[in-house]
Design a protein around this motif. Structure first.
Motif, PDB file in Angstrom:
ATOM      1  N   LEU A  69       8.174 -15.364   4.068  1.00 33.25           N
ATOM      2  CA  LEU A  69       7.086 -14.803   3.342  1.00 33.25           C
ATOM      3  C   LEU A  69       5.685 -15.288   3.696  1.00 33.25           C
ATOM      4  O   LEU A  69       4.618 -14.493   3.643  1.00 33.25           O
ATOM      5  N   GLU A  70       5.585 -16.430   4.042  1.00 29.12           N
ATOM      6  CA  GLU A  70       4.284 -17.038   4.609  1.00 29.12           C
ATOM      7  C   GLU A  70       3.794 -16.232   5.968  1.00 29.12           C
ATOM      8  O   GLU A  70       2.577 -16.079   6.148  1.00 29.12           O
ATOM      9  N   ALA A  71       4.768 -15.868   6.654  1.00 29.79           N
ATOM     10  CA  ALA A  71       4.583 -15.305   7.809  1.00 29.79           C
ATOM     11  C   ALA A  71       4.248 -13.855   7.813  1.00 29.79           C
ATOM     12  O   ALA A  71       3.756 -13.283   8.738  1.00 29.79           O
ATOM     13  N   GLY A  72       4.667 -13.029   6.877  1.00 31.12           N
ATOM     14  CA  GLY A  72       4.664 -12.011   6.592  1.00 31.12           C
ATOM     15  C   GLY A  72       5.479 -11.138   7.504  1.00 31.12           C
ATOM     16  O   GLY A  72       5.402  -9.854   7.575  1.00 31.12           O
ATOM     17  N   ARG A  73       6.647 -11.621   8.087  1.00 25.81           N
ATOM     18  CA  ARG A  73       7.713 -11.065   8.866  1.00 25.81           C
ATOM     19  C   ARG A  73       8.613 -11.964   9.090  1.00 25.81           C
ATOM     20  O   ARG A  73       8.567 -13.310   8.794  1.00 25.81           O
ATOM     21  N   ILE A  74       9.773 -11.609   9.564  1.00 27.07           N
ATOM     22  CA  ILE A  74      10.908 -12.520   9.827  1.00 27.07           C
ATOM     23  C   ILE A  74      10.897 -13.207  11.122  1.00 27.07           C
ATOM     24  O   ILE A  74      10.745 -12.830  12.207  1.00 27.07           O
ATOM     25  N   ARG A  75      10.761 -14.630  10.979  1.00 23.82           N
ATOM     26  CA  ARG A  75      10.636 -15.557  11.800  1.00 23.82           C
ATOM     27  C   ARG A  75      11.728 -16.565  11.990  1.00 23.82           C
ATOM     28  O   ARG A  75      12.303 -17.067  12.871  1.00 23.82           O
ATOM     29  N   GLN A  76      12.626 -16.607  10.530  1.00 23.60           N
ATOM     30  CA  GLN A  76      13.887 -17.734  10.617  1.00 23.60           C
ATOM     31  C   GLN A  76      14.754 -16.691   9.879  1.00 23.60           C
ATOM     32  O   GLN A  76      14.538 -16.086   8.907  1.00 23.60           O
ATOM     33  N   GLY A  77      16.113 -16.998  10.239  1.00 25.64           N
ATOM     34  CA  GLY A  77      17.242 -16.576   9.579  1.00 25.64           C
ATOM     35  C   GLY A  77      17.803 -17.123   8.420  1.00 25.64           C
ATOM     36  O   GLY A  77      18.308 -16.675   7.512  1.00 25.64           O
ATOM     37  N   GLY A  78      17.886 -18.420   8.790  1.00 16.10           N
ATOM     38  CA  GLY A  78      18.554 -19.568   7.667  1.00 16.10           C
ATOM     39  C   GLY A  78      20.315 -19.124   7.738  1.00 16.10           C
ATOM     40  O   GLY A  78      20.768 -19.405   6.557  1.00 16.10           O
ATOM     41  N   SER A  79      20.697 -18.659   8.871  1.00 14.65           N
ATOM     42  CA  SER A  79      22.100 -18.450   8.888  1.00 14.65           C
ATOM     43  C   SER A  79      22.920 -19.483   9.322  1.00 14.65           C
ATOM     44  O   SER A  79      22.378 -20.254  10.192  1.00 14.65           O
ATOM     45  N   THR A  80      24.151 -19.615   8.774  1.00 15.23           N
ATOM     46  CA  THR A  80      25.100 -20.565   9.161  1.00 15.23           C
ATOM     47  C   THR A  80      25.874 -20.028  10.206  1.00 15.23           C
ATOM     48  O   THR A  80      25.761 -18.765  10.626  1.00 15.23           O
ATOM     49  N   LEU A  81      26.563 -20.899  10.923  1.00 13.86           N
ATOM     50  CA  LEU A  81      27.399 -20.529  12.078  1.00 13.86           C
ATOM     51  C   LEU A  81      28.289 -19.296  11.715  1.00 13.86           C
ATOM     52  O   LEU A  81      28.565 -18.262  12.519  1.00 13.86           O
ATOM     53  N   THR A  82      28.919 -19.565  10.568  1.00 13.29           N
ATOM     54  CA  THR A  82      29.848 -18.456   9.813  1.00 13.29           C
ATOM     55  C   THR A  82      29.088 -17.240   9.805  1.00 13.29           C
ATOM     56  O   THR A  82      29.550 -16.068  10.503  1.00 13.29           O
ATOM     57  N   GLN A  83      27.998 -17.048   9.149  1.00 14.40           N
ATOM     58  CA  GLN A  83      26.826 -15.932   9.294  1.00 14.40           C
ATOM     59  C   GLN A  83      26.685 -15.375  10.733  1.00 14.40           C
ATOM     60  O   GLN A  83      26.752 -14.123  10.925  1.00 14.40           O
ATOM     61  N   GLN A  84      26.423 -16.163  11.440  1.00  6.83           N
ATOM     62  CA  GLN A  84      26.253 -15.655  12.995  1.00  6.83           C
ATOM     63  C   GLN A  84      27.449 -14.773  13.419  1.00  6.83           C
ATOM     64  O   GLN A  84      27.277 -13.873  14.210  1.00  6.83           O
ATOM     65  N   PHE A  85      28.651 -15.450  13.358  1.00  7.56           N
ATOM     66  CA  PHE A  85      29.748 -15.185  13.866  1.00  7.56           C
ATOM     67  C   PHE A  85      29.980 -13.474  13.215  1.00  7.56           C
ATOM     68  O   PHE A  85      30.351 -12.555  13.994  1.00  7.56           O
ATOM     69  N   VAL A  86      29.838 -13.570  11.912  1.00  6.99           N
ATOM     70  CA  VAL A  86      29.781 -12.013  11.147  1.00  6.99           C
ATOM     71  C   VAL A  86      29.158 -11.237  11.801  1.00  6.99           C
ATOM     72  O   VAL A  86      29.145 -10.256  12.237  1.00  6.99           O
ATOM     73  N   LYS A  87      27.605 -11.653  12.073  1.00  3.31           N
ATOM     74  CA  LYS A  87      26.630 -10.907  12.736  1.00  3.31           C
ATOM     75  C   LYS A  87      26.806 -10.304  14.027  1.00  3.31           C
ATOM     76  O   LYS A  87      27.006  -9.188  14.192  1.00  3.31           O
ATOM     77  N   ASN A  88      27.273 -11.216  14.948  1.00  3.91           N
ATOM     78  CA  ASN A  88      27.651 -11.017  16.245  1.00  3.91           C
ATOM     79  C   ASN A  88      28.857 -10.127  16.352  1.00  3.91           C
ATOM     80  O   ASN A  88      29.055  -9.228  17.451  1.00  3.91           O
ATOM     81  N   HIS A  89      29.788 -10.022  15.481  1.00  2.00           N
ATOM     82  CA  HIS A  89      31.390  -9.227  15.586  1.00  2.00           C
ATOM     83  C   HIS A  89      31.158  -7.975  14.612  1.00  2.00           C
ATOM     84  O   HIS A  89      31.851  -7.096  14.989  1.00  2.00           O
ATOM     85  N   PHE A  90      30.588  -7.998  13.608  1.00  2.00           N
ATOM     86  CA  PHE A  90      30.745  -7.147  12.656  1.00  2.00           C
ATOM     87  C   PHE A  90      29.539  -6.239  12.208  1.00  2.00           C
ATOM     88  O   PHE A  90      29.725  -5.000  11.940  1.00  2.00           O
ATOM     89  N   LEU A  91      28.512  -6.685  12.599  1.00  2.00           N
ATOM     90  CA  LEU A  91      27.108  -6.324  12.173  1.00  2.00           C
ATOM     91  C   LEU A  91      26.215  -5.860  13.357  1.00  2.00           C
ATOM     92  O   LEU A  91      26.458  -6.297  14.586  1.00  2.00           O
ATOM     93  N   THR A  92      24.902  -5.311  13.054  1.00  6.19           N
ATOM     94  CA  THR A  92      24.082  -5.117  14.136  1.00  6.19           C
ATOM     95  C   THR A  92      22.940  -6.452  14.204  1.00  6.19           C
ATOM     96  O   THR A  92      23.218  -7.467  13.602  1.00  6.19           O
ATOM     97  N   GLN A  93      22.446  -6.422  15.335  1.00  8.54           N
ATOM     98  CA  GLN A  93      21.614  -7.676  15.656  1.00  8.54           C
ATOM     99  C   GLN A  93      20.285  -7.247  15.009  1.00  8.54           C
ATOM    100  O   GLN A  93      19.211  -8.210  14.983  1.00  8.54           O
ATOM    101  N   ASP A  94      20.099  -6.240  14.114  1.00  4.91           N
ATOM    102  CA  ASP A  94      18.698  -5.851  13.558  1.00  4.91           C
ATOM    103  C   ASP A  94      18.550  -7.130  12.344  1.00  4.91           C
ATOM    104  O   ASP A  94      19.070  -7.686  11.735  1.00  4.91           O
TER     105      ASP A  94
ATOM    106  N   ILE B  63      26.160 -12.044   3.884  1.00  4.09           N
ATOM    107  CA  ILE B  63      26.662 -13.033   2.884  1.00  4.09           C
ATOM    108  C   ILE B  63      28.004 -12.838   2.559  1.00  4.09           C
ATOM    109  O   ILE B  63      28.762 -14.002   2.757  1.00  4.09           O
ATOM    110  N   PRO B  64      28.408 -11.607   1.633  1.00  2.86           N
ATOM    111  CA  PRO B  64      29.671 -11.510   1.199  1.00  2.86           C
ATOM    112  C   PRO B  64      30.584 -11.768   2.416  1.00  2.86           C
ATOM    113  O   PRO B  64      31.700 -12.314   2.183  1.00  2.86           O
ATOM    114  N   MET B  65      30.362 -11.184   3.541  1.00  2.00           N
ATOM    115  CA  MET B  65      31.302 -11.254   4.678  1.00  2.00           C
ATOM    116  C   MET B  65      31.633 -12.761   5.064  1.00  2.00           C
ATOM    117  O   MET B  65      32.826 -12.917   5.513  1.00  2.00           O
ATOM    118  N   ALA B  66      30.649 -13.449   5.272  1.00  2.00           N
ATOM    119  CA  ALA B  66      30.847 -14.834   5.510  1.00  2.00           C
ATOM    120  C   ALA B  66      31.699 -15.610   4.443  1.00  2.00           C
ATOM    121  O   ALA B  66      32.345 -16.482   4.910  1.00  2.00           O
TER     122      ALA B  66
END
Length: 195
Positions: free
Chosen positions: A65-90, A100-103
């Motif tokens: 919010l302070e940067a006005g764009r996405i600079r950090q994701g705050g993802s856990t290792l589990t969320q990263q795994f979900v993103k890398n295997h089931f979702l896009t990198q967008d 979140i619910p997938m993790a």
């Protein structure tokens, strides 16, 4: 020269967007200091959270919010795994809402050890020439020239440090950046209890 022996190119692997080799992987074969470095670099609270870390997500939302764009994701290792295997990198809010619910489901169905093993076996670490390097075992072979079981504490921190940004922290292209990131991960892993 009568004879010349050349190292053969790998002929086994996986063809997705790019050809990538795969090496068998078991968490039992990974030195504990490598796991400590991985958790220090990617998710220091992996053993304590249910798949998401609300504190990290709130911190990342504030930074974004302070940067006005996405600079950090705050993802856990589990969320990263979900993103890398089931979702896009967008980097979108919609993707994060799916993640979140997938993790949470992944954490309910699999043990921490199973999730960590799957993540460590498949995480993207950059490229070795034209071959994508996925997983810590392949990273040890490609960047250090040795099996993962022989990786030192400093080398483990180097591999774990690559995960954040493989192109930026590549020890082949940017050795000074890789060294600084390795030192940062090493300092973080010193505060961990043994895996």
């Amino acid at each position: 020269i009568e004879r010349l022996a050349l190292e053969p190119e790998p002929i086994e692997g996986v063809l997705g967007e790019h050809w990538t080799s795969r090496e068998p992987f078991s968490l039992d074969a990974v030195p504990p200091h490598m796991i400590d470095a991985l958790l220090a670099a990617e998710d220091a609270h992996f053993l304590d959270h249910p798949g998401i870390n609300l504190k990290s997500m709130v911190r990342a939302a504030k930074v974004n919010l302070e940067a006005g764009r996405i600079r950090q994701g705050g993802s856990t290792l589990t969320q990263q795994f979900v993103k890398n295997h089931f979702l896009t990198q967008d980097r979108t809010f919609a993707r994060k809402l799916l993640e979140i619910p997938m993790a949470l489901v992944l954490e309910m169905r699999f043990s921490k050890e199973e999730i960590l093993e799957a993540y460590a076996a498949t995480v993207y670490l950059g490229h070795d020439r034209v071959v994508g390097v996925h997983g810590l075992a392949e990273g040890a072979r490609a960047f250090l020239g040795k099996p993962l079981s022989e990786v030192t504490v400093a080398e483990g921190a180097l591999l774990a440090g690559l995960i954040r940004a493989p192109n930026i922290y590549s020890p082949l292209r940017h050795p000074e950046r890789a060294r600084k990131r390795r030192d940062q991960v090493f300092r973080g892993s010193m505060n961990k209890t043994p895996w």
